[in-house]
Design an enzyme around this catalytic site. Structure first.
Site, PDB file in Angstrom:
ATOM      1  N   LYS A   1      -9.953  12.788   8.586  1.00 53.49           N
ATOM      2  CA  LYS A   1      -9.435  12.313   9.864  1.00 53.49           C
ATOM      3  C   LYS A   1      -9.376  13.457  10.883  1.00 53.49           C
ATOM      4  O   LYS A   1      -9.313  14.632  10.510  1.00 53.49           O
ATOM      5  CB  LYS A   1      -8.013  11.764   9.681  1.00 53.49           C
TER       6      LYS A   1
ATOM      7  N   ARG B   1      -7.774  -0.328   1.002  1.00 61.04           N
ATOM      8  CA  ARG B   1      -8.300  -1.544   0.372  1.00 61.04           C
ATOM      9  C   ARG B   1      -8.734  -1.283  -1.068  1.00 61.04           C
ATOM     10  O   ARG B   1      -8.757  -2.197  -1.887  1.00 61.04           O
ATOM     11  CB  ARG B   1      -9.450  -2.088   1.221  1.00 61.04           C
TER      12      ARG B   1
ATOM     13  N   LYS C   1       0.843  -1.198   0.000  1.00 60.45           N
ATOM     14  CA  LYS C   1       0.000   0.000   0.000  1.00 60.45           C
ATOM     15  C   LYS C   1       0.878   1.248   0.000  1.00 60.45           C
ATOM     16  O   LYS C   1       1.708   1.434   0.880  1.00 60.45           O
ATOM     17  CB  LYS C   1      -0.913  -0.003   1.221  1.00 60.45           C
TER      18      LYS C   1
END
Length: 497
Positions: free
Chosen positions: A279, A353, A267
């Site tokens: 965030k 993902r 990643k």
């Protein structure tokens, strides 16, 4: 750093420093006994007085010890002899490495490999010694005004003193340990760089340099090429960023042409704001470490090439930033992945993902022996396991056991979590083939369950390194994990462990 192996006793060696080990209750290793005898019992007297703590890794530096030709003697505690284990041995090596990194001088001799660790042979002890001592000397070359005086320190030539004769197996073990440490250093450097420097393009250029230096075949796909292939999930993450995404492929072809390769997928989110699902601001600076999975692939490929391992290894790195913006992906958007499966994006901060799923589909074309993806994927993994082991999930128990065993041997440990089909139910979507999150519970597992939908064509394992890729607080910095685990896994697969 340069390592060699030497046999003999340390007390007559003219070195900047010699390193010997001592156990609790003033027990001495053979090299420490030789130094003690040469000094007329000075060493044992100091130990009897309690000048060295019993805890493994405690140190005592003695300059100009009488009867000893070295400028300094560094005594390192190995803890209680009957309790000596892998961790205590590494703690002693790490302490020795840090001490040597702070000294001035040209050459040192280290005798700690003579300590008999239960169920560990000399080959293992030397591999660990080279890796841990070299890694302990790591410094990040931070951009600061003025000269860094500490950079002028550090002993660069180290001999490992061993009982008996050297051999090809022992010299190979030392070379392996050093290659792992240097791979870790590359991974740490990439992780520690500021995100305004370490962009997707910087990673791509680093890959090209790595290719030239180590004879790797390197291919870099740009946004247009990714779009043509149909990498809709990866590009959905990238579309809010000004920095262009890159898809990087690095190939070490050390095996036979028709040997199935091990594929490592890392990643590479070079900065993760969370996107529209922004965030919290606290510690957001640490989201520069969201590319540490990619960094570990770089470090492992470098080590494999440096050792010229007779195995085919391919590194795949999807690299992008995850930024908010007028064109950023929104919660509720539906995208089509390279596999053709559609994904409802319920949380744009579950972006890792999304870039990995396209990379995992791309990996099919290599007809791999196995695929391992490495990602700082979920905060849930840190909550579940803390910051000691990396999380391991796999659809193949044999591969999981292999990684677990090498994690234990290397000290770069993992812990396997379940990946039962029951968890797939949590990814249901009314508007696509799947959602990109599975709800509040079992976040590490549902993330892996999502990835497993793109790995049906091969044997696969997933490493969640969110808790192990970097350290926070005063000692903040990248760790270089899981380069030791991955490299030892490859060395074993190549039949050289």
């Amino acid at each position: 750093m340069e390592f060699t192996i030497k046999t003999g006793s340390p007390e007559k060696l003219k070195r900047a420093c010699i390193v010997v080990g001592a156990y609790a209750e003033t027990r001495l290793t053979p090299s420490a006994e030789a130094v003690d005898q040469a000094s007329g019992g000075v060493l044992s007297a100091l130990l009897a007085r309690g000048d060295l703590d019993d805890k493994a890794g405690a140190t005592m530096l003695l300059p100009l010890l009488p009867g000893v030709d070295a400028e300094r003697v560094l005594v390192v505690s190995l803890g209680a002899q009957e309790e000596l284990n892998d961790k205590a041995y590494r703690d002693a090596l790490n302490a020795a490495g840090k001490a040597l990194a702070g000294l001035r001088g040209k050459e040192a001799s280290v005798s700690l490999a003579e300590a008999e660790v239960p169920n560990r042979d000399l080959t293992w002890r030397l591999r660990q010694a080279a890796r841990v001592v070299a890694a302990a000397a790591y410094r990040f070359d931070a951009p600061k005004k003025g000269a860094d005086e500490s950079a002028k320190r550090g002993i660069k030539k180290i001999q490992f003193l061993i009982p008996g004769k050297s051999s090809k197996a022992l010299t190979t073990a030392v070379a392996q340990g050093l290659a792992i440490a240097e791979g870790m250093a590359l991974a740490r450097d990439l992780g520690n760089l500021p995100p305004n420097v370490c962009s997707p393009s910087y990673l791509a250029n680093t890959a090209k340099k790595l290719g030239k230096d180590h004879k790797l075949k390197v291919t870099v796909l740009d946004k247009a090429q990714m779009s043509k292939l149909g990498m809709g999930a990866l590009l959905a993450v990238a579309q809010g960023a000004e920095q262009p995404p890159k898809f990087i492929i690095m190939e070490h072809r050390g095996g036979k042409a028709d040997d199935a390769p091990v594929v490592l997928v890392g990643k590479g989110v070079t900065f993760d704001t969370g996107g529209i699902s922004l965030k919290p601001s606290a510690e957001m600076d640490e989201m520069k470490y969201d590319m540490c999975g990619a960094a570990s692939v770089f470090g492992t490929l470098q080590a494999a090439a440096q050792l010229n391992l007779p195995i085919n290894v391919i590194g795949v790195v999807p690299a992008t930033e995850n930024m908010p913006g007028g064109n950023a992906t929104r919660p509720g958007d539906v995208v089509t992945s390279l596999s053709g499966q559609t994904i409802e994006i319920l949380n744009t901060d579950a972006e890792g993902r999304l870039i990995l799923c396209d990379a995992l589909t791309y990996a099919e074309r290599f007809k791999p022996a196995c695929v391992i993806d490495i990602a700082t994927l979920t905060g849930a993994c840190v909550v579940a396991l803390g910051k000691i082991p990396s999380g391991l999930l796999s659809t193949d128990d044999a591969l999981a056991r292999e990684l677990t065993d090498h994690g234990q041997s290397s000290g770069d440990r993992v812990w396997q979590l379940p990946l039962w089909d029951d968890y797939q139910e949590l990814l249901k979507s009314n508007f696509a083939d799947m959602a990109n999150i599975g709800g509040r519970y079992g976040g590490t597992i549902t993330a892996a369950a999502f990835l497993s939908r793109f790995t049906k064509a091969y044997t696969w394992a997933h490493l969640d390194i969110a808790g192990t890729a970097w350290i926070s607080g005063e000692a903040k910095g990248a760790t270089g994990r899981p380069v030791p685990l991955l490299t030892e896994f490859l060395i074993a697969r190549a039949g050289q462990l």
